[in-house]
Write a protein that holds these residues in place. Structure first.
Motif, short mmCIF file in Angstrom:
data_model
loop_
_atom_site.label_atom_id
_atom_site.label_comp_id
_atom_site.label_asym_id
_atom_site.label_seq_id
_atom_site.Cartn_x
_atom_site.Cartn_y
_atom_site.Cartn_z
N VAL A 279 1.80 -20.64 -0.87
CA VAL A 279 1.61 -19.86 -2.10
C VAL A 279 2.66 -20.29 -3.12
CG1 VAL A 279 1.47 -17.55 -3.09
CG2 VAL A 279 0.88 -17.91 -0.69
N GLU A 280 2.23 -20.43 -4.36
CA GLU A 280 3.17 -20.70 -5.44
C GLU A 280 3.74 -19.36 -5.92
OE1 GLU A 280 3.96 -23.70 -7.01
OE2 GLU A 280 2.82 -24.79 -5.48
N VAL A 281 5.04 -19.20 -5.81
CA VAL A 281 5.70 -18.02 -6.37
C VAL A 281 6.46 -18.48 -7.61
CG1 VAL A 281 7.31 -16.11 -6.01
CG2 VAL A 281 5.88 -16.92 -4.12
N THR A 282 5.92 -18.13 -8.76
CA THR A 282 6.46 -18.62 -10.03
C THR A 282 7.10 -17.48 -10.80
OG1 THR A 282 4.28 -18.34 -11.05
CG2 THR A 282 4.80 -20.52 -10.14
N ALA A 283 7.72 -17.81 -11.92
CA ALA A 283 8.47 -16.82 -12.68
C ALA A 283 7.89 -16.59 -14.06
CB ALA A 283 9.93 -17.25 -12.80
N ASN A 284 8.02 -15.35 -14.54
CA ASN A 284 7.71 -15.01 -15.92
C ASN A 284 9.00 -15.13 -16.73
OD1 ASN A 284 5.18 -14.17 -14.94
ND2 ASN A 284 5.91 -12.07 -14.66
N ALA A 294 15.23 -18.41 -13.25
CA ALA A 294 14.08 -18.86 -12.47
C ALA A 294 14.48 -20.00 -11.54
CB ALA A 294 12.94 -19.29 -13.40
N VAL A 295 15.24 -20.94 -12.07
CA VAL A 295 15.73 -22.07 -11.27
C VAL A 295 16.70 -21.56 -10.20
CG1 VAL A 295 17.06 -24.20 -11.32
CG2 VAL A 295 15.39 -23.73 -13.13
N LYS A 296 17.61 -20.71 -10.61
CA LYS A 296 18.64 -20.19 -9.70
C LYS A 296 18.04 -19.44 -8.52
CE LYS A 296 22.68 -17.09 -9.76
NZ LYS A 296 23.51 -16.19 -10.62
N HIS A 297 16.95 -18.70 -8.76
CA HIS A 297 16.36 -17.87 -7.72
C HIS A 297 15.22 -18.54 -6.98
CE1 HIS A 297 19.08 -14.85 -8.95
NE2 HIS A 297 18.39 -14.38 -9.98
N GLY A 298 14.95 -19.81 -7.27
CA GLY A 298 14.02 -20.57 -6.44
C GLY A 298 12.56 -20.53 -6.85
N ALA A 299 12.26 -20.21 -8.10
CA ALA A 299 10.86 -20.18 -8.55
C ALA A 299 10.22 -21.56 -8.41
CB ALA A 299 10.77 -19.70 -9.99
N ASP A 300 8.96 -21.58 -7.98
CA ASP A 300 8.24 -22.85 -7.81
C ASP A 300 7.74 -23.41 -9.14
OD1 ASP A 300 8.48 -22.73 -5.00
OD2 ASP A 300 6.78 -21.36 -4.90
N GLY A 301 7.84 -22.63 -10.18
CA GLY A 301 7.40 -23.05 -11.50
C GLY A 301 7.48 -21.86 -12.44
N LEU A 508 1.59 -5.95 -10.40
CA LEU A 508 0.99 -6.02 -9.07
C LEU A 508 1.47 -7.24 -8.29
CD1 LEU A 508 -1.00 -4.70 -7.10
CD2 LEU A 508 -2.81 -6.08 -8.13
N ALA A 509 1.68 -8.36 -8.98
CA ALA A 509 2.14 -9.58 -8.31
C ALA A 509 3.52 -9.40 -7.69
CB ALA A 509 2.16 -10.75 -9.29
N GLY A 510 4.28 -8.46 -8.22
CA GLY A 510 5.63 -8.21 -7.70
C GLY A 510 5.71 -7.10 -6.68
N GLU A 511 4.55 -6.60 -6.24
CA GLU A 511 4.53 -5.55 -5.21
C GLU A 511 4.36 -6.20 -3.84
OE1 GLU A 511 5.06 -2.39 -5.60
OE2 GLU A 511 5.07 -2.31 -7.79
N GLY A 522 -7.83 -15.09 -2.09
CA GLY A 522 -7.83 -16.48 -2.49
C GLY A 522 -6.91 -16.82 -3.65
N PHE A 523 -6.12 -15.86 -4.10
CA PHE A 523 -5.17 -16.16 -5.18
C PHE A 523 -4.06 -17.07 -4.64
CE2 PHE A 523 -7.27 -12.41 -6.83
CZ PHE A 523 -7.43 -12.75 -8.17
N GLN A 524 -3.77 -18.12 -5.41
CA GLN A 524 -2.84 -19.15 -4.95
C GLN A 524 -1.48 -19.09 -5.63
OE1 GLN A 524 -5.53 -21.44 -6.80
NE2 GLN A 524 -7.01 -21.63 -5.16
N GLU A 525 -1.35 -18.23 -6.66
CA GLU A 525 -0.08 -18.15 -7.39
C GLU A 525 0.23 -16.70 -7.72
OE1 GLU A 525 1.91 -19.49 -11.67
OE2 GLU A 525 -0.06 -20.26 -11.12
N LEU A 526 1.49 -16.34 -7.53
CA LEU A 526 1.98 -15.01 -7.89
C LEU A 526 3.14 -15.22 -8.85
CD1 LEU A 526 2.08 -13.43 -4.30
CD2 LEU A 526 0.26 -13.21 -6.00
N SER A 527 3.00 -14.72 -10.07
CA SER A 527 4.04 -14.91 -11.08
C SER A 527 4.76 -13.59 -11.33
CB SER A 527 3.42 -15.45 -12.37
OG SER A 527 4.43 -15.88 -13.26
N VAL A 528 6.07 -13.60 -11.13
CA VAL A 528 6.87 -12.37 -11.19
C VAL A 528 8.13 -12.63 -12.01
CG1 VAL A 528 6.01 -11.61 -8.94
CG2 VAL A 528 8.10 -12.98 -9.05
N ASN A 529 8.90 -11.58 -12.25
CA ASN A 529 10.14 -11.83 -12.99
C ASN A 529 11.13 -12.56 -12.09
OD1 ASN A 529 12.40 -10.05 -11.94
ND2 ASN A 529 10.96 -8.42 -12.39
N PRO A 530 12.07 -13.31 -12.65
CA PRO A 530 12.96 -14.17 -11.85
C PRO A 530 13.69 -13.44 -10.72
CG PRO A 530 13.17 -14.73 -14.17
CD PRO A 530 12.31 -13.49 -14.10
N PHE A 531 14.06 -12.18 -10.95
CA PHE A 531 14.79 -11.45 -9.92
C PHE A 531 13.91 -11.09 -8.72
CE2 PHE A 531 17.44 -10.67 -13.65
CZ PHE A 531 18.71 -10.87 -13.13
#
Length: 545
Positions: A279-284, A294-301, A508-511, A522-531
């Motif tokens: 799963v891609e865990v990305t940042a808003n 986002a970089v510091k906390h390991g976001a995939d994009g 919802l993506a951050g729950e 089938g969702f492949q990406e979850l975009s959440v705040n960097p924290f």
């Protein structure tokens, strides 16, 4: 103010951003709420006070005319006409006459006269039978703010340059207010109004600032400089906590820091379930500081770059070159190979630009929002598309169209997009649709035909499905982002995607407890705040599908 200075006096509200904040209160009122400069004048001082108002009018008019020229150069005459109407109000002879007569009659200072006259004018317009005229009432209030700021010598926003460990207390906050927040300075936020998915709530969560809303009369109950504890997890506020209570919440802060450190241990690894589903865990993000986090906390994009922040806090509209330069500067901390999803300007609802008039929108949440606004002002859309396309020459990007409801929305944007790409002789990065209404979710199959990917914005989707404003804490019990109807609509989108990339952004993506259901659809990406990136990666890594 509460009575008798009771230690540990507790106010109960609604949690909009978790965590614990400890600090001193800073009461934030806009200039119309905080008129403290009131005094009487002698009859021989009337001309002097009237001259102060005339000079303030000239100052504001000059700024408006400068902005008008910039708008004409960068956009079109429709926007410029809006600003021109403001300058005409300030030049109206009947307004000047009313102001002069009020000074002579009341013999009070210029600030109080401006406030009184503009409020009377606003009330007359707001209650006009002609609804189009009534919608101009906010113009008057906005002009009053500008004139009063000039009269009182306010050169900067009142939330800029706050001291460390400040807890901001306000009636309400808008994105154009929170843009001035500093993570280092602001340790907590208390607002009287604002729902769990309001943009102020979203921005405080992304800043990692604990926040509580629905505290009635907070600006009256709390005094400037008072010691406070904001418990954003429980939705409560403690006024004047004693030493024991301060130690208790400091320990709570430390425990939360330990949990975050544990989650962060593996946040730079790829997120995969126990049975190997990746799963891609990305940042808003909204600014460079977000990108660094986002970089510091390991976001995939970057799953959502909210470009509105490039416009807030400005007195004019950025041109193509300036926009590109700002984008490059903001994204500099991120490797150019890491994908970045750029959302086109999403204006409307509670996201308004300070240099543009929005009072002709009678129902901002149901009116010209997102793509509707952009298509109504194509020069603004084209400027953004060209900047994004030029950025794509040096880094991996996707472009996301906000608030798509009809397939014709995407057809129209794609036409502008292809023309801009051809003019620049550059490739076309993926162009996707943001699904934020029940209509779009139910008809995602037709929208998908003109989209390279789909991203579901669950905050607005919940708002429109549940008929509960994301900004209103009074209906927070109806704002249920895990309601069965929301998951039904999400399944519709997932089914319609037909192998195209699909993701979820929003609360919802951050729950963590919703992650397994989203992956099963089938969702492949979850975009959440960097924290939240470490926590959501940890949740994914604990799941067996």
């Amino acid at each position: 103010m509460y009575s008798n200075k009771i230690k540990n006096y507790e106010l109960s509200g609604y949690s909009i951003s978790s965590g614990v904040g400890i600090g001193k209160a800073h009461i934030y009122r806009n200039v119309l709420q905080d008129m403290q400069d009131i005094y009487c004048i002698d009859a021989n001082e009337v001309e002097k006070e009237y001259q102060r108002i005339k000079e303030a009018f000239d100052n504001v008019r000059g700024r408006l005319q400068k902005n008008q020229k910039e708008v004409e150069r960068k956009l079109n005459s429709d926007f410029a006409a809006i600003l021109s109407s403001h300058t005409k109000i300030l030049s109206d002879s009947s307004l000047h006459q009313e102001i002069y007569e009020t000074i002579k009659r009341s013999c009070v200072n210029a600030e109080l006269v401006v406030l009184a006259v503009f409020r009377r004018l606003e009330a007359r317009i707001r209650h006009a039978e002609d609804c189009r005229l009534a919608q101009r009432a906010d113009d008057i209030a906005d002009l009053a703010r500008q004139v009063l700021r000039t009269l009182t010598g306010q050169a900067s926003h009142r939330l800029a340059d706050l001291p460390d460990n400040t807890i901001v207390v306000a009636s309400e906050l808008f994105p154009s207010d929170t843009v001035f927040f500093s993570r280092k300075a602001v340790s907590g936020v208390i607002v009287e109004r604002g729902g769990p998915a309001s943009h102020a709530a979203i921005l405080t969560r992304e800043l990692g600032i604990p926040a509580v809303s629905n505290i009635d009369n907070a600006v009256q109950k709390i005094t400037q400089g008072e010691n406070l504890i904001v418990d954003g997890t429980q939705g409560s506020v403690l006024i004047d906590p004693d030493e024991e209570m301060q130690r208790k919440f400091q320990k709570k802060q430390e425990d939360m820091s330990v949990r975050f450190a544990i989650a962060k241990q593996y946040s730079h690894e790829k997120a995969a379930t126990l049975d190997g589903t990746e799963v891609e865990v990305t940042a808003n993000i909204s600014c460079r500081e977000d990108a660094e986090l986002a970089v510091k906390h390991g976001a995939d994009g970057i799953g959502l770059y909210r470009t509105e922040q490039l416009y807030f806090g400005r007195e004019d509209i950025p041109g193509e070159d300036e926009l590109l330069e700002t984008l490059q500067e903001t994204l500099a901390p991120i490797n150019t190979n890491i994908p970045v999803t750029l959302r086109l300007l999403d204006i409307g609802g509670d996201k308004l630009l300070p240099f543009l008039n929005h009072t002709n929108i009678s129902e901002p949440l149901m009116g010209q929002r997102g793509v509707r606004f952009l298509l109504n002002f194509p020069d603004l859309l084209i400027t953004q598309l060209r900047s994004f396309l030029r950025l794509s020459l040096s880094r991996s990007v996707r472009i996301l169209v906000p608030m798509v409801t009809l397939e014709s929305d995407m057809q129209a944007v794609r036409k502008f997009y292809e023309e801009a790409a051809n003019d620049l002789s550059c490739h076309q990065p993926p162009l996707g649709s943001m699904i934020e209404t029940p209509a779009a979710a139910l008809c995602a199959e037709t929208i998908s035909k003109y989209s390279d990917f789909l991203s579901v914005g669950t905050n607005d989707l919940t708002q429109y499905t549940m008929a509960a404003s994301r900004d209103d804490a009074e209906v927070a019990d109806y704002f249920i982002h895990e309601h069965p109807s929301i998951f039904y609509l999400l399944r519709c989108v997932a089914k319609a995607a037909d192998k195209k990339p699909i993701g979820v952004c929003g609360q919802l993506a951050g729950e963590a407890n919703a992650v397994k259901r989203l992956l099963a659809m089938g969702f492949q990406e979850l975009s959440v705040n960097p924290f939240q990136v470490p926590y959501i990666k940890q949740a994914v890594q604990d799941i067996y599908m």
